[in-house]
Design a protein around this motif. Structure first.
Motif, PDB file in Angstrom:
ATOM      1  N   PRO A   1       0.815  -1.220   0.000  1.00 11.36           N
ATOM      2  CA  PRO A   1       0.000   0.000   0.000  1.00 11.36           C
ATOM      3  C   PRO A   1       0.846   1.266   0.000  1.00 11.36           C
ATOM      4  CG  PRO A   1      -0.877  -1.590   1.564  1.00 11.36           C
ATOM      5  CD  PRO A   1       0.452  -2.103   1.122  1.00 11.36           C
ATOM      6  N   TRP A   2       1.946   1.269   0.795  1.00 11.17           N
ATOM      7  CA  TRP A   2       2.814   2.440   0.817  1.00 11.17           C
ATOM      8  C   TRP A   2       3.490   2.647  -0.536  1.00 11.17           C
ATOM      9  CZ3 TRP A   2       2.540   5.630   4.820  1.00 11.17           C
ATOM     10  CH2 TRP A   2       2.067   5.135   6.034  1.00 11.17           C
ATOM     11  N   LEU A   3       3.937   1.570  -1.146  1.00  6.81           N
ATOM     12  CA  LEU A   3       4.551   1.694  -2.463  1.00  6.81           C
ATOM     13  C   LEU A   3       3.547   2.198  -3.490  1.00  6.81           C
ATOM     14  CD1 LEU A   3       6.669  -1.608  -2.515  1.00  6.81           C
ATOM     15  CD2 LEU A   3       7.490   0.732  -2.163  1.00  6.81           C
ATOM     16  N   GLY A   4       2.295   1.778  -3.334  1.00  9.52           N
ATOM     17  CA  GLY A   4       1.241   2.274  -4.222  1.00  9.52           C
ATOM     18  C   GLY A   4       1.023   3.769  -4.071  1.00  9.52           C
ATOM     19  N   ILE A   5       1.101   4.243  -2.826  1.00  8.24           N
ATOM     20  CA  ILE A   5       0.951   5.686  -2.584  1.00  8.24           C
ATOM     21  C   ILE A   5       2.083   6.461  -3.260  1.00  8.24           C
ATOM     22  CG2 ILE A   5       1.055   7.472  -0.797  1.00  8.24           C
ATOM     23  CD1 ILE A   5      -0.403   5.499   1.058  1.00  8.24           C
ATOM     24  N   TYR A   6       3.309   5.962  -3.105  1.00  3.14           N
ATOM     25  CA  TYR A   6       4.443   6.655  -3.726  1.00  3.14           C
ATOM     26  C   TYR A   6       4.403   6.556  -5.254  1.00  3.14           C
ATOM     27  CZ  TYR A   6       6.499   7.346   0.855  1.00  3.14           C
ATOM     28  OH  TYR A   6       6.715   7.742   2.149  1.00  3.14           O
ATOM     29  N   LEU A   7       3.810   5.474  -5.772  1.00  5.05           N
ATOM     30  CA  LEU A   7       3.599   5.383  -7.213  1.00  5.05           C
ATOM     31  C   LEU A   7       2.643   6.484  -7.670  1.00  5.05           C
ATOM     32  CD1 LEU A   7       3.833   3.984  -9.968  1.00  5.05           C
ATOM     33  CD2 LEU A   7       1.997   2.433  -9.238  1.00  5.05           C
TER      34      LEU A   7
ATOM     35  N   SER B   1       6.997  14.492   0.579  1.00  8.59           N
ATOM     36  CA  SER B   1       7.454  14.018  -0.735  1.00  8.59           C
ATOM     37  C   SER B   1       6.629  14.613  -1.860  1.00  8.59           C
ATOM     38  CB  SER B   1       7.376  12.482  -0.793  1.00  8.59           C
ATOM     39  OG  SER B   1       8.259  11.899   0.130  1.00  8.59           O
ATOM     40  N   THR B   2       5.303  14.645  -1.661  1.00 17.49           N
ATOM     41  CA  THR B   2       4.415  15.189  -2.691  1.00 17.49           C
ATOM     42  C   THR B   2       4.730  16.647  -2.982  1.00 17.49           C
ATOM     43  OG1 THR B   2       2.658  13.676  -1.990  1.00 17.49           O
ATOM     44  CG2 THR B   2       2.009  15.558  -3.335  1.00 17.49           C
ATOM     45  N   LEU B   3       4.822  17.459  -1.925  1.00 21.05           N
ATOM     46  CA  LEU B   3       5.087  18.887  -2.113  1.00 21.05           C
ATOM     47  C   LEU B   3       6.475  19.121  -2.693  1.00 21.05           C
ATOM     48  CD1 LEU B   3       3.477  20.397   1.102  1.00 21.05           C
ATOM     49  CD2 LEU B   3       2.774  20.816  -1.252  1.00 21.05           C
ATOM     50  N   ASN B   4       7.461  18.369  -2.212  1.00 20.46           N
ATOM     51  CA  ASN B   4       8.822  18.539  -2.739  1.00 20.46           C
ATOM     52  C   ASN B   4       8.879  18.267  -4.235  1.00 20.46           C
ATOM     53  OD1 ASN B   4       9.971  19.294  -0.347  1.00 20.46           O
ATOM     54  ND2 ASN B   4      10.710  17.253   0.181  1.00 20.46           N
ATOM     55  N   ASP B   5       8.221  17.180  -4.681  1.00 21.78           N
ATOM     56  CA  ASP B   5       8.261  16.834  -6.105  1.00 21.78           C
ATOM     57  C   ASP B   5       7.503  17.846  -6.952  1.00 21.78           C
ATOM     58  OD1 ASP B   5       9.761  14.633  -5.538  1.00 21.78           O
ATOM     59  OD2 ASP B   5       8.107  13.203  -5.610  1.00 21.78           O
TER      60      ASP B   5
ATOM     61  N   VAL C   1       1.684  11.809 -10.319  1.00 18.70           N
ATOM     62  CA  VAL C   1       1.318  13.235 -10.229  1.00 18.70           C
ATOM     63  C   VAL C   1       2.497  14.105 -10.665  1.00 18.70           C
ATOM     64  CG1 VAL C   1       0.708  15.105  -8.648  1.00 18.70           C
ATOM     65  CG2 VAL C   1      -0.418  12.888  -8.438  1.00 18.70           C
ATOM     66  N   THR C   2       3.683  13.734 -10.219  1.00 24.43           N
ATOM     67  CA  THR C   2       4.883  14.477 -10.608  1.00 24.43           C
ATOM     68  C   THR C   2       5.088  14.420 -12.120  1.00 24.43           C
ATOM     69  OG1 THR C   2       5.903  13.910  -8.485  1.00 24.43           O
ATOM     70  CG2 THR C   2       7.359  14.706 -10.226  1.00 24.43           C
ATOM     71  N   ALA C   3       4.864  13.231 -12.697  1.00 22.54           N
ATOM     72  CA  ALA C   3       4.992  13.087 -14.156  1.00 22.54           C
ATOM     73  C   ALA C   3       4.006  13.991 -14.880  1.00 22.54           C
ATOM     74  CB  ALA C   3       4.769  11.627 -14.545  1.00 22.54           C
ATOM     75  N   TRP C   4       2.791  14.104 -14.331  1.00 19.57           N
ATOM     76  CA  TRP C   4       1.780  14.978 -14.940  1.00 19.57           C
ATOM     77  C   TRP C   4       2.225  16.440 -14.883  1.00 19.57           C
ATOM     78  CZ3 TRP C   4      -1.311  18.766 -12.546  1.00 19.57           C
ATOM     79  CH2 TRP C   4      -2.316  19.299 -13.369  1.00 19.57           C
TER      80      TRP C   4
END
Length: 459
Positions: A289-295, A435-439, A300-303
């Protein structure tokens, strides 16, 4: 020979005897070993061998068997007990301290724990049931109810007689003094107690500013109090200030270890129940599940990056520096987040110090951003000139690195504080948000600056 070397030799000897089916000889050897070392040996054995050995220890030395199973930890302890007969389980749990027995019973299936409690002696089951009434990870759940109290009007000589008649008391670091209503009014160390004349009443020299915690106090706060005041044990009181138990330093060490492990696991995106002995499928189920979240974060970063594909297509050199931009922002954010989570965990950050701490981290982020931005700008500018005859990429990198490291320090500091304010475990949720905000902010800043400088100003 070092202790670890001795343990390895012991383990090899035990395994050799087990291969010969000489379990009685093994049990005799282990009876001379500390229970913590026995737990190490039991951890390393196969399930069938462990069960057979614990079963034999139970017959030869029930107290040592109980101590050894308790030292194995909750996960392995419950697994070992479940493989024994019901009678043996009852005997072992009955021999343990009430807090250790309660911890293991709480981790068992409800039907099993109920059945065991029904078969335990009334005194032992009553103590364990009382502990199980309290919420997990509170002082009430981890306290030991086997303690000694004395009356404030008793003399030193009378107190010594009481102590001698209670030789079976397991928790005996301090002497706790109560008034006629059983309220905790004083405490003294054994050394302090023994240095006074036999005829002197306890109330004449006891320390009245007793450090105590409530039954509902979180175990982390209990650990902080014990560490702050350098205590070997801390009394637990109810709403009427009556002492109902004692939390000892060995339990505090277990709490600190468990809480630190939990925070480290959470920061790495791993469930706290995932251990080296966990089955492979269990680890897969807890980690995916955690790996899925980071995926999802990666997509989102790719977008975000795709929104600047025109700029990237025109200036391909920008793609070479993506890892640098993302990595620097991520590292800076993780540094600030780790320090903040630790500060919250050990009580360094309070409402009075938060503003000062945020200002400090902002200055740290800005200073690091400027220094590393200039360095990154010089290097990337030189490379840009060599590769594309365009040294303005250095200007983009310098500004982007400076802004991203500064913002990452802010996210890494503020997000754990906000989560704590909303009563969410900062160690569990901070990595996702940081991580989300940094990316997103990192790549947006880098590519946005490139679009403005190259596309608008034509540099």
């Amino acid at each position: 020979m070092t202790h670890s070397r001795k343990l390895n030799v012991l383990l090899e000897s035990v395994k050799k005897l087990i291969r010969r089916k000489d379990f009685k000889h093994v049990a005799n050897i282990l009876r001379k070993i500390h229970s913590a070392d026995i737990a190490y040996v039991l951890h390393s054995l196969m399930d069938v061998e462990r069960t057979r050995l614990v079963d034999m220890l139970c017959e030869m030395d029930l107290e040592l068997a109980a101590e050894s199973v308790s030292e194995m930890g909750v996960l392995k302890g419950v697994q070992t007990l479940s493989s024994l007969s019901l009678v043996k389980r009852v005997k072992i749990l009955q021999e343990m301290d009430s807090d250790d027995a309660a911890e293991l019973l709480a981790a068992m299936p409800e039907e099993d724990s109920r059945q065991i409690l029904d078969l335990m002696s009334s005194a032992e089951s009553s103590s364990v049931r009382d502990l199980l009434k309290y919420e997990e990870e509170t002082a009430g759940r981890i306290m030991n109810t086997d303690f000694l109290t004395l009356r404030e009007e008793q003399t030193v000589g009378e107190a010594i007689q009481v102590i001698q008649s209670r030789q079976d008391t397991s928790v005996f670091f301090y002497i706790y003094v109560v008034d006629p209503q059983d309220r905790l009014v004083g405490v003294m160390s054994l050394k302090h107690f023994l240095l006074h004349a036999p005829g002197l009443p306890l109330k004449k020299f006891m320390r009245t500013n007793v450090i105590s915690v409530n039954t509902e106090t979180d175990q982390e706060e209990v650990a902080r109090q014990v560490a702050k005041y350098n205590l070997l044990a801390i009394p637990v009181v109810d709403g009427a200030n009556r002492i109902v138990g004692v939390v000892t330093v060995d339990d505090i060490i277990d709490v600190i270890k468990a809480e630190a492990t939990e925070d480290i696991f959470y920061l790495a995106g791993v469930d706290a129940d995932d251990h080296t002995y966990s089955p492979a499928f269990s680890s897969i189920r807890k980690r995916i599940p955690w790996l899925g979240i980071y995926l999802g974060i990666g997509l989102v970063t790719a977008w975000v990056v795709s929104a600047f594909q025109g700029t990237i297509g025109a200036y391909v050199i920008l793609a070479f520096f993506f890892p640098v931009v993302g990595g620097m922002a991520g590292n800076a954010g993780n540094q600030a987040m780790t320090v903040t989570v630790r500060g919250l965990a050990i009580g360094e950050l309070t409402s009075d110090s938060i503003r000062k701490y945020i200002w400090k981290e902002l200055r740290v982020g800005l200073f690091n951003g400027v220094i590393l931005g200039v360095l990154a700008g010089l290097v990337s500018g030189s490379l840009g000139y060599v590769w594309e005859k365009n040294y303005y990429i250095g200007l983009v990198m310098a500004i982007a690195i400076c802004v991203n490291i500064t913002l990452a320090a802010i996210w890494g500091t503020v997000i754990p504080l906000l989560l704590k304010w909303f009563k969410i475990d900062p160690a569990l949720s901070s990595p996702i948000f940081v991580s989300t905000l940094n990316d997103i902010i990192g790549f947006s800043t880098f590519l946005g600056l490139a679009t403005i400088l190259f596309g608008v100003f034509g540099l």
